[in-house]
Design a protein around this motif. Structure first.
Motif, PDB file in Angstrom:
ATOM      1  N   ILE A 110       1.296  -1.137   0.119  1.00  0.00           N
ATOM      2  CA  ILE A 110      -0.322   0.448   0.197  1.00  0.00           C
ATOM      3  C   ILE A 110       0.941   1.114   0.016  1.00  0.00           C
ATOM      4  CG2 ILE A 110      -1.762   1.378   1.350  1.00  0.00           C
ATOM      5  CD1 ILE A 110      -2.803  -1.149   2.321  1.00  0.00           C
ATOM      6  N   TYR A 111       0.980   1.798  -1.172  1.00  0.00           N
ATOM      7  CA  TYR A 111       1.911   3.223  -1.435  1.00  0.00           C
ATOM      8  C   TYR A 111       0.755   4.802  -0.457  1.00  0.00           C
ATOM      9  CZ  TYR A 111       4.614   0.557  -3.628  1.00  0.00           C
ATOM     10  OH  TYR A 111       5.019  -0.682  -4.867  1.00  0.00           O
ATOM     11  N   ILE A 112       1.358   5.383   0.248  1.00  0.00           N
ATOM     12  CA  ILE A 112       1.246   6.495   0.409  1.00  0.00           C
ATOM     13  C   ILE A 112       2.479   7.129  -0.496  1.00  0.00           C
ATOM     14  CG2 ILE A 112       0.706   8.439   2.227  1.00  0.00           C
ATOM     15  CD1 ILE A 112       0.195   5.751   3.961  1.00  0.00           C
ATOM     16  N   THR A 113       2.214   8.749  -0.703  1.00  0.00           N
ATOM     17  CA  THR A 113       2.557   9.029  -1.326  1.00  0.00           C
ATOM     18  C   THR A 113       2.143  11.147  -1.247  1.00  0.00           C
ATOM     19  OG1 THR A 113       2.845   7.833  -4.277  1.00  0.00           O
ATOM     20  CG2 THR A 113       3.243  10.314  -3.955  1.00  0.00           C
ATOM     21  N   GLY A 114       3.508  11.759  -0.491  1.00  0.00           N
ATOM     22  CA  GLY A 114       2.993  12.857  -0.305  1.00  0.00           C
ATOM     23  C   GLY A 114       3.728  14.250  -1.787  1.00  0.00           C
ATOM     24  N   GLY A 115       3.471  15.199  -1.750  1.00  0.00           N
ATOM     25  CA  GLY A 115       4.241  16.333  -2.523  1.00  0.00           C
ATOM     26  C   GLY A 115       5.265  16.317  -2.113  1.00  0.00           C
ATOM     27  N   SER A 116       5.727  17.243  -3.128  1.00  0.00           N
ATOM     28  CA  SER A 116       7.297  18.054  -3.932  1.00  0.00           C
ATOM     29  C   SER A 116       7.753  17.395  -2.312  1.00  0.00           C
ATOM     30  CB  SER A 116       7.142  18.915  -4.706  1.00  0.00           C
ATOM     31  OG  SER A 116       6.449  20.007  -4.055  1.00  0.00           O
ATOM     32  N   GLY A 117       7.728  18.180  -2.102  1.00  0.00           N
ATOM     33  CA  GLY A 117       7.806  18.160  -0.478  1.00  0.00           C
ATOM     34  C   GLY A 117       8.154  17.366   0.119  1.00  0.00           C
ATOM     35  N   GLY A 118       7.539  16.179  -0.281  1.00  0.00           N
ATOM     36  CA  GLY A 118       7.702  14.809   0.854  1.00  0.00           C
ATOM     37  C   GLY A 118       6.471  15.195   1.814  1.00  0.00           C
ATOM     38  N   ILE A 119       6.383  14.079   2.993  1.00  0.00           N
ATOM     39  CA  ILE A 119       5.532  13.761   3.761  1.00  0.00           C
ATOM     40  C   ILE A 119       5.377  13.502   4.774  1.00  0.00           C
ATOM     41  CG2 ILE A 119       6.033  10.165   3.290  1.00  0.00           C
ATOM     42  CD1 ILE A 119       2.967  10.447   2.821  1.00  0.00           C
ATOM     43  N   THR A 133      -0.753  16.779  16.806  1.00  0.00           N
ATOM     44  CA  THR A 133      -0.339  18.002  17.439  1.00  0.00           C
ATOM     45  C   THR A 133       0.683  19.510  16.034  1.00  0.00           C
ATOM     46  OG1 THR A 133       0.116  17.995  19.949  1.00  0.00           O
ATOM     47  CG2 THR A 133       1.463  19.498  18.602  1.00  0.00           C
ATOM     48  N   PRO A 134       1.680  18.666  15.030  1.00  0.00           N
ATOM     49  CA  PRO A 134       2.029  17.732  16.016  1.00  0.00           C
ATOM     50  C   PRO A 134       3.287  17.428  15.955  1.00  0.00           C
ATOM     51  CG  PRO A 134       2.138  18.013  13.303  1.00  0.00           C
ATOM     52  CD  PRO A 134       1.434  19.139  13.803  1.00  0.00           C
ATOM     53  N   SER A 135       3.617  16.893  16.803  1.00  0.00           N
ATOM     54  CA  SER A 135       4.997  17.571  17.137  1.00  0.00           C
ATOM     55  C   SER A 135       6.007  16.124  17.523  1.00  0.00           C
ATOM     56  CB  SER A 135       4.914  17.751  19.440  1.00  0.00           C
ATOM     57  OG  SER A 135       4.373  16.797  20.466  1.00  0.00           O
ATOM     58  N   SER A 136       4.749  14.893  17.568  1.00  0.00           N
ATOM     59  CA  SER A 136       6.136  13.865  17.771  1.00  0.00           C
ATOM     60  C   SER A 136       5.469  12.992  16.415  1.00  0.00           C
ATOM     61  CB  SER A 136       5.654  12.651  18.136  1.00  0.00           C
ATOM     62  OG  SER A 136       5.918  13.046  19.446  1.00  0.00           O
ATOM     63  N   ARG A 137       6.372  13.013  14.777  1.00  0.00           N
ATOM     64  CA  ARG A 137       6.552  12.682  13.159  1.00  0.00           C
ATOM     65  C   ARG A 137       7.795  11.941  12.760  1.00  0.00           C
ATOM     66  NH1 ARG A 137       5.400  18.934  11.183  1.00  0.00           N
ATOM     67  NH2 ARG A 137       7.659  19.565  11.176  1.00  0.00           N
ATOM     68  N   ILE A 138       6.855  11.163  11.964  1.00  0.00           N
ATOM     69  CA  ILE A 138       8.081  11.657  10.961  1.00  0.00           C
ATOM     70  C   ILE A 138       8.162  12.055   9.755  1.00  0.00           C
ATOM     71  CG2 ILE A 138       9.530   9.053   9.710  1.00  0.00           C
ATOM     72  CD1 ILE A 138       8.012   7.211  11.278  1.00  0.00           C
ATOM     73  N   GLN A 139       9.321  12.835   9.083  1.00  0.00           N
ATOM     74  CA  GLN A 139       9.257  12.765   7.837  1.00  0.00           C
ATOM     75  C   GLN A 139       9.646  12.153   6.687  1.00  0.00           C
ATOM     76  OE1 GLN A 139       9.874  17.369   8.028  1.00  0.00           O
ATOM     77  NE2 GLN A 139      10.003  16.977  10.517  1.00  0.00           N
ATOM     78  N   ILE A 140       9.393  12.746   5.660  1.00  0.00           N
ATOM     79  CA  ILE A 140       9.857  11.755   4.719  1.00  0.00           C
ATOM     80  C   ILE A 140      10.625  12.789   2.868  1.00  0.00           C
ATOM     81  CG2 ILE A 140      10.235   9.812   2.673  1.00  0.00           C
ATOM     82  CD1 ILE A 140       8.470   8.507   4.781  1.00  0.00           C
ATOM     83  N   LEU A 141      11.443  12.922   3.165  1.00  0.00           N
ATOM     84  CA  LEU A 141      11.273  14.368   2.485  1.00  0.00           C
ATOM     85  C   LEU A 141      12.952  14.726   0.791  1.00  0.00           C
ATOM     86  CD1 LEU A 141      12.609  16.392   5.818  1.00  0.00           C
ATOM     87  CD2 LEU A 141      10.556  16.433   4.558  1.00  0.00           C
ATOM     88  N   ASN A 142      11.911  14.014  -0.016  1.00  0.00           N
ATOM     89  CA  ASN A 142      12.767  14.655  -1.041  1.00  0.00           C
ATOM     90  C   ASN A 142      13.490  13.391  -1.333  1.00  0.00           C
ATOM     91  OD1 ASN A 142      11.239  17.039  -1.858  1.00  0.00           O
ATOM     92  ND2 ASN A 142      13.129  18.132  -0.782  1.00  0.00           N
ATOM     93  N   ASP A 143      12.934  12.294  -0.948  1.00  0.00           N
ATOM     94  CA  ASP A 143      14.015  11.657  -1.679  1.00  0.00           C
ATOM     95  C   ASP A 143      14.841  11.519  -1.026  1.00  0.00           C
ATOM     96  OD1 ASP A 143      12.690   9.581  -2.693  1.00  0.00           O
ATOM     97  OD2 ASP A 143      12.735  10.421  -4.559  1.00  0.00           O
ATOM     98  N   ALA A 144      15.379  12.142   0.062  1.00  0.00           N
ATOM     99  CA  ALA A 144      17.459  12.823   0.525  1.00  0.00           C
ATOM    100  C   ALA A 144      16.578  11.975   2.334  1.00  0.00           C
ATOM    101  CB  ALA A 144      16.931  13.798   0.192  1.00  0.00           C
TER     102      ALA A 144
END
Length: 208
Positions: free
Chosen positions: A53-62, A68-79
């Protein structure tokens, strides 16, 4: 065709959601659940043909986080992937490695603290067996660790030659330095003062 869902105000109409001719549902803002037991059930979603199951974000990532979100996971631009807890980044994975306490890891694993005091890495085995680190090249493997189940010197610190299947050096719980293979030697010269434990060369004795 397509189906467009919009909301009207005095200033005009604003699109909120669109159902395309290919079956894609496009939201202009976000999907919110307001109940007390909200969830998305994975079994109710048809996965890709490969089973994912794929979740795809925008150009900046996901970003995946709490409300809040004060606790989170960020996936940024394949970087890089960032992990934040209580509003503070704790860990980052990029093409160089994994950094804990640093946003720019220099090696495959980079641990850093700026708080002072005593900090370190804990490797624990509470099951009555060894706890160790394996240092390995293309042709050789050495273990540094605590021998938790040895019949020779339980709980001793050991340097173990995995290629030769031999303990090369032990420091037991009494502070004695032991060369278990009976042929190891200390070479060179030095001057030391004070009281020390025993230095033992144990002929033909092997720890587990």
């Amino acid at each position: 065709g397509k189906m467009i869902f919009a909301r009207r105000a005095l200033s005009g109409t604003t699109e909120s959601m669109r159902l395309t001719s290919t079956g894609d549902l496009q939201l202009q803002e976000r999907l919110t659940f307001s109940g007390t037991n909200d969830s998305i059930i994975a079994s109710s979603i048809t996965p890709h043909s490969n089973g994912f199951i794929y979740i795809t974000g925008g150009s900046g990532g996901i970003v995946i986080g709490d409300d809040t979100p004060s606790s989170r996971i960020q996936i940024l631009n394949d970087a890089e992937i960032r992990f934040e807890v209580n509003g503070s980044e704790k860990m980052r994975l990029d093409s160089t490695g994994l950094g804990i306490g640093t946003t720019s890891p220099d090696t495959l694993l980079h641990l850093k603290t700026t708080s002072g005091g005593s900090n370190g890495i804990t490797i624990e085995n509470s099951g009555g067996d060894d706890a160790y680190v394996n240092l390995k090249t293309d042709s050789r493997s050495w273990y540094l660790g605590v021998d938790g189940n040895s019949t020779f010197s339980t709980d001793a610190f050991q340097i173990y030659d995995n290629n030769a299947s031999k303990n090369r050096l032990l420091i037991n719980t009494s502070g004695d330095v032991i060369f278990p293979d009976g042929v190891s030697k200390v070479s060179g010269s030095s001057t030391s003062t004070g009281s020390f434990g025993s230095l033992v060369v144990a002929d033909a004795i092997q720890g587990d």
